[in-house]
Structures are given as C-alpha cells and as structure tokens.
Scaffold this motif. Structure first.
Motif, PDB file in Angstrom:
ATOM      1  N   LYS A  91      75.682 -37.468  -6.491  1.00 13.75           N
ATOM      2  CA  LYS A  91      75.044 -36.312  -7.119  1.00 13.75           C
ATOM      3  C   LYS A  91      75.858 -35.050  -6.886  1.00 13.75           C
ATOM      4  CE  LYS A  91      70.469 -38.373  -6.757  1.00 13.75           C
ATOM      5  NZ  LYS A  91      69.169 -38.357  -6.076  1.00 13.75           N
ATOM      6  N   LEU A  92      76.459 -34.948  -5.711  1.00 12.74           N
ATOM      7  CA  LEU A  92      77.310 -33.802  -5.411  1.00 12.74           C
ATOM      8  C   LEU A  92      78.518 -33.780  -6.338  1.00 12.74           C
ATOM      9  CD1 LEU A  92      78.264 -31.414  -3.726  1.00 12.74           C
ATOM     10  CD2 LEU A  92      79.227 -33.051  -2.083  1.00 12.74           C
ATOM     11  N   TYR A  93      79.140 -34.938  -6.530  1.00 14.73           N
ATOM     12  CA  TYR A  93      80.305 -35.014  -7.416  1.00 14.73           C
ATOM     13  C   TYR A  93      79.919 -34.654  -8.852  1.00 14.73           C
ATOM     14  CZ  TYR A  93      84.224 -36.929 -10.060  1.00 14.73           C
ATOM     15  OH  TYR A  93      85.282 -37.079 -10.921  1.00 14.73           O
ATOM     16  N   GLN A  98      80.973 -29.984 -13.023  1.00 12.13           N
ATOM     17  CA  GLN A  98      80.771 -28.938 -14.033  1.00 12.13           C
ATOM     18  C   GLN A  98      81.743 -27.778 -13.839  1.00 12.13           C
ATOM     19  OE1 GLN A  98      76.262 -28.182 -14.722  1.00 12.13           O
ATOM     20  NE2 GLN A  98      76.450 -28.820 -12.575  1.00 12.13           N
ATOM     21  N   TYR A  99      82.299 -27.685 -12.637  1.00 13.58           N
ATOM     22  CA  TYR A  99      83.136 -26.527 -12.288  1.00 13.58           C
ATOM     23  C   TYR A  99      84.590 -26.915 -12.046  1.00 13.58           C
ATOM     24  CZ  TYR A  99      78.387 -25.002 -11.563  1.00 13.58           C
ATOM     25  OH  TYR A  99      77.051 -24.741 -11.748  1.00 13.58           O
ATOM     26  N   LEU A 108      86.639 -25.268  -5.580  1.00 15.32           N
ATOM     27  CA  LEU A 108      87.630 -26.325  -5.805  1.00 15.32           C
ATOM     28  C   LEU A 108      87.830 -27.223  -4.592  1.00 15.32           C
ATOM     29  CD1 LEU A 108      90.206 -24.216  -7.838  1.00 15.32           C
ATOM     30  CD2 LEU A 108      88.878 -26.170  -8.700  1.00 15.32           C
ATOM     31  N   TRP A 109      87.876 -26.635  -3.383  1.00 16.72           N
ATOM     32  CA  TRP A 109      88.067 -27.521  -2.232  1.00 16.72           C
ATOM     33  C   TRP A 109      86.814 -28.372  -1.987  1.00 16.72           C
ATOM     34  CZ3 TRP A 109      84.858 -27.628   1.877  1.00 16.72           C
ATOM     35  CH2 TRP A 109      84.239 -26.458   2.340  1.00 16.72           C
ATOM     36  N   ARG A 110      85.652 -27.832  -2.341  1.00 17.44           N
ATOM     37  CA  ARG A 110      84.431 -28.641  -2.236  1.00 17.44           C
ATOM     38  C   ARG A 110      84.454 -29.785  -3.247  1.00 17.44           C
ATOM     39  NH1 ARG A 110      82.874 -23.641  -0.384  1.00 17.44           N
ATOM     40  NH2 ARG A 110      81.239 -23.585   1.228  1.00 17.44           N
ATOM     41  N   LEU A 111      85.001 -29.518  -4.425  1.00 18.88           N
ATOM     42  CA  LEU A 111      85.130 -30.567  -5.431  1.00 18.88           C
ATOM     43  C   LEU A 111      86.154 -31.610  -4.976  1.00 18.88           C
ATOM     44  CD1 LEU A 111      84.464 -31.781  -8.134  1.00 18.88           C
ATOM     45  CD2 LEU A 111      85.983 -30.116  -9.234  1.00 18.88           C
ATOM     46  N   SER A 112      87.211 -31.150  -4.331  1.00 21.86           N
ATOM     47  CA  SER A 112      88.200 -32.069  -3.760  1.00 21.86           C
ATOM     48  C   SER A 112      87.534 -32.988  -2.744  1.00 21.86           C
ATOM     49  CB  SER A 112      89.325 -31.270  -3.089  1.00 21.86           C
ATOM     50  OG  SER A 112      90.174 -32.119  -2.332  1.00 21.86           O
ATOM     51  N   ARG A 113      86.754 -32.409  -1.873  1.00 22.15           N
ATOM     52  CA  ARG A 113      86.045 -33.188  -0.848  1.00 22.15           C
ATOM     53  C   ARG A 113      85.080 -34.185  -1.491  1.00 22.15           C
ATOM     54  NH1 ARG A 113      82.201 -29.796   3.075  1.00 22.15           N
ATOM     55  NH2 ARG A 113      81.094 -29.592   1.100  1.00 22.15           N
ATOM     56  N   ALA A 114      84.374 -33.740  -2.514  1.00 21.95           N
ATOM     57  CA  ALA A 114      83.413 -34.619  -3.189  1.00 21.95           C
ATOM     58  C   ALA A 114      84.126 -35.794  -3.859  1.00 21.95           C
ATOM     59  CB  ALA A 114      82.614 -33.829  -4.220  1.00 21.95           C
ATOM     60  N   SER A 115      85.262 -35.526  -4.500  1.00 19.20           N
ATOM     61  CA  SER A 115      86.038 -36.595  -5.146  1.00 19.20           C
ATOM     62  C   SER A 115      86.508 -37.610  -4.118  1.00 19.20           C
ATOM     63  CB  SER A 115      87.257 -36.008  -5.872  1.00 19.20           C
ATOM     64  OG  SER A 115      86.869 -35.100  -6.874  1.00 19.20           O
ATOM     65  N   ARG A 116      86.967 -37.099  -2.995  1.00 18.98           N
ATOM     66  CA  ARG A 116      87.461 -37.996  -1.937  1.00 18.98           C
ATOM     67  C   ARG A 116      86.329 -38.841  -1.363  1.00 18.98           C
ATOM     68  NH1 ARG A 116      87.779 -38.872   3.278  1.00 18.98           N
ATOM     69  NH2 ARG A 116      89.712 -39.816   4.044  1.00 18.98           N
ATOM     70  N   GLU A 135      92.805 -37.249  -7.981  1.00 12.14           N
ATOM     71  CA  GLU A 135      92.017 -36.108  -8.438  1.00 12.14           C
ATOM     72  C   GLU A 135      91.665 -35.202  -7.266  1.00 12.14           C
ATOM     73  OE1 GLU A 135      88.643 -36.461 -11.446  1.00 12.14           O
ATOM     74  OE2 GLU A 135      87.528 -36.194  -9.574  1.00 12.14           O
ATOM     75  N   SER A 136      91.279 -35.795  -6.145  1.00 12.39           N
ATOM     76  CA  SER A 136      90.913 -34.985  -4.978  1.00 12.39           C
ATOM     77  C   SER A 136      92.107 -34.181  -4.480  1.00 12.39           C
ATOM     78  CB  SER A 136      90.374 -35.886  -3.859  1.00 12.39           C
ATOM     79  OG  SER A 136      91.372 -36.758  -3.374  1.00 12.39           O
ATOM     80  N   ARG A 137      93.285 -34.805  -4.488  1.00 15.47           N
ATOM     81  CA  ARG A 137      94.491 -34.073  -4.083  1.00 15.47           C
ATOM     82  C   ARG A 137      94.758 -32.909  -5.031  1.00 15.47           C
ATOM     83  NH1 ARG A 137     100.135 -36.433  -5.726  1.00 15.47           N
ATOM     84  NH2 ARG A 137      99.102 -35.823  -7.689  1.00 15.47           N
TER      85      ARG A 137
END
Length: 304
Positions: A91-93, A98-99, A108-116, A135-137
């Motif tokens: 759900k976080l990812y 959306q952003y 962006l770093w939160r999105l990186s963390r979520a992807s990882r 993608e996370s990188r």
C-alpha cells in the motif's frame, strides 16, 4: 529502527562473502564474499538486511486517504511514514507511486525505500524484483540530484546500489564498494545521530576485514587498490552506533560480540553476545540473531 532501513549494507558484504546477496531479514536487512572463482567474487552484498526497519502494528489503509493527503506535501510524507511504520509495504508503494515525478528529495527517497521493500519483502517474480531493485536505485539517485545534502538520500542510494550488485558484473561490484562506503560516510556526516547508517558502515568494514586471503588476491587482480578495512575500524562504528542509540538493534549487539572475538577479547565478546542473546525477539531477524548468538556461545563452551 524500521525494517526497511536495516535491510540495507549487509546485503552487499554478504554477497561478497557467500557468493550471493540476501535481503538487510524478516522485514530485515540481510545481504557480504565466499567464492571459488572470479564470477562469484562480490557475489556477496553488504548485509543491508541489518537496516531493515520493523513493522509496528497494523493499519488498514483506504484508497480515499490518498486523496486527503495528496494535496499537501508534508502530509504525503507523514502518511508514507505511517504506512511504513505499519508494515503496509504494498500500500505504501502504491501510495507513493503517485509521486514518482516529484522533485522533492524527501518523497523520492521514501519511494526508493518503498520500491526496495517491495522487491525484498513481497516475494515478487524475478523480473519484477529486478525492475524494482533498479527502480529503487534510480529514485534514490534522483533524490540526491534534487538535494545533495539529504542524508537519507545518501543512505538509501548506498543501500539500493548494493542490491543492484546482484545483477552487475564483478568489476562493477568491486568498484561500487567504494561508492557505497562514501555515500554511507556522507550520510553520517549529514546525520551523525543515525545509528542505522553507522551500524551499516561498521558491517562494511567487518566484511572486508574478514575477506579470505584468496578473495583479496582476486580483488587485487581486478583493482590496484581493492576495498579493505580492519576489525578495529569496524569496532569503532559498532560502538558509535551503540552510543548514539543503546541496544537499538540486535544485529549491532552480535556484531560487537563477533568483532571482539576477532580481536581476541573474549570477555568483551561474551558481554555483547549475551546481550544479543537476551535481546527481545520481536522479528524474524531477531530470531536469526538469537539462534546465531546461541550457537556461538555454545561453541565457546558457554551454557545457554
């Protein structure tokens, strides 16, 4: 420390040690080089699983919340942190996706963390996992482009870069070891109170200090100055992490014990190993630490 964060530096070092990279465990941060040929060198990644942050409680996220929080950036971050702390990986990812075109480094770093986290904790298909790893990188790299002074962006770029090592060639993996170290060091400069990052660079030092001589020879054949460190240097970081946040992480306790063993300081090793064994078991990673610690103590003739 949360599950996503710990799950970061141990990954790269462990690939080096075992010819593969495992995910920092549980929702953990496990990832270090035991090789028999050149193709296996650096198959270990730093055990970033140590950076994994643990999920706390549960929270039933509704899609309508995305509408409520999407309009105000600060609320986007707060909502993301709440979902992260609740262990709502998918759900976080979905929410942060959306952003993905955002220019806000903190998003962006939160999105990186979520992807990882999605790549390592949701058991996706191999192709999806690879896509998420890269993608996370890329999200972490973009966060750095947006704000070079963002310590979290440096931390997550180092963590995600170590994950990418699973798909890169030997030379790239070895070269990235320096980059990973430098970004962790920069993250510490920007946030000296981040015990997680301090712990991870300690793991980096420990893994390279513990490389068998034949692996060091192979690395030396590829680079004039291959990555290297000492147990004394690793100890500095593990002790520093403990000073910043006492008993913050079971893996830091066991690494303190193992490092003192390497330095032939048995009494201090026993002190920290017993602390690691007595650490409350709340996660799969804590279970693994408890088992490993118990095994080490038994091998030392201790009654456990």
């Amino acid at each position: 420390m949360s599950a996503g964060a710990r799950s970061t530096l141990l990954s790269w070092a462990q690939r080096l040690r075992h010819g593969r990279v495992t995910g920092l465990t549980g929702r953990s941060f496990s990832r270090c080089i035991g090789i028999t040929n050149k193709s296996a060198l650096l198959g270990k990644g730093l055990v970033l699983s140590s950076l994994s942050l643990l999920a706390i409680g549960s929270y039933r996220w509704k899609s309508r919340h995305a509408v409520v929080y999407a309009s105000i950036k600060v609320d986007v971050k707060e909502q993301a942190d709440y979902l992260y702390g609740s262990g709502e990986t998918e759900k976080l990812y979905e929410f942060l996706s959306q952003y993905r075109d955002s220019n806000d480094a903190d998003i962006l770093w939160r999105l990186s963390r979520a992807s990882r986290d999605l790549a390592h904790f949701s058991k996706p298909a191999s192709n999806d996992k690879k896509r998420l790893v890269y993608e996370s990188r890329d999200f972490a790299y973009k966060a750095l482009e947006m704000n070079e002074s963002c310590g979290a962006a440096h931390k997550w770029y180092a963590i995600c870069l170590s994950d990418v090592g699973e798909y890169e060639g030997i030379k790239m993996k070895i070269g990235n070891a320096y980059v990973i170290r430098d970004h962790f060091q920069r993250a510490i400069e920007l946030n000296p109170k981040d015990a997680t990052t301090i712990h991870l660079i300690g793991v980096w030092c420990y893994m390279f200090a513990d490389l068998p001589w034949h692996q060091t020879k192979i690395a030396a054949a590829l680079f004039a100055t291959p990555p290297s460190s000492t147990f004394d240097e690793a100890l500095i970081y593990f002790e520093m992490a403990e000073e910043v946040d006492p008993n913050f992480y079971s893996k830091n306790l066991i690494y303190l014990g193992k490092t003192f063993l390497k330095l032939k300081k048995k009494e201090l090793a026993l002190l920290w190993l017993k602390k690691a064994k007595d650490y409350p078991v709340r996660t799969e990673e804590d279970k693994e630490v408890h088992k490993e610690t118990t095994d080490i103590l038994k091998s030392m003739g201790e009654k456990v």
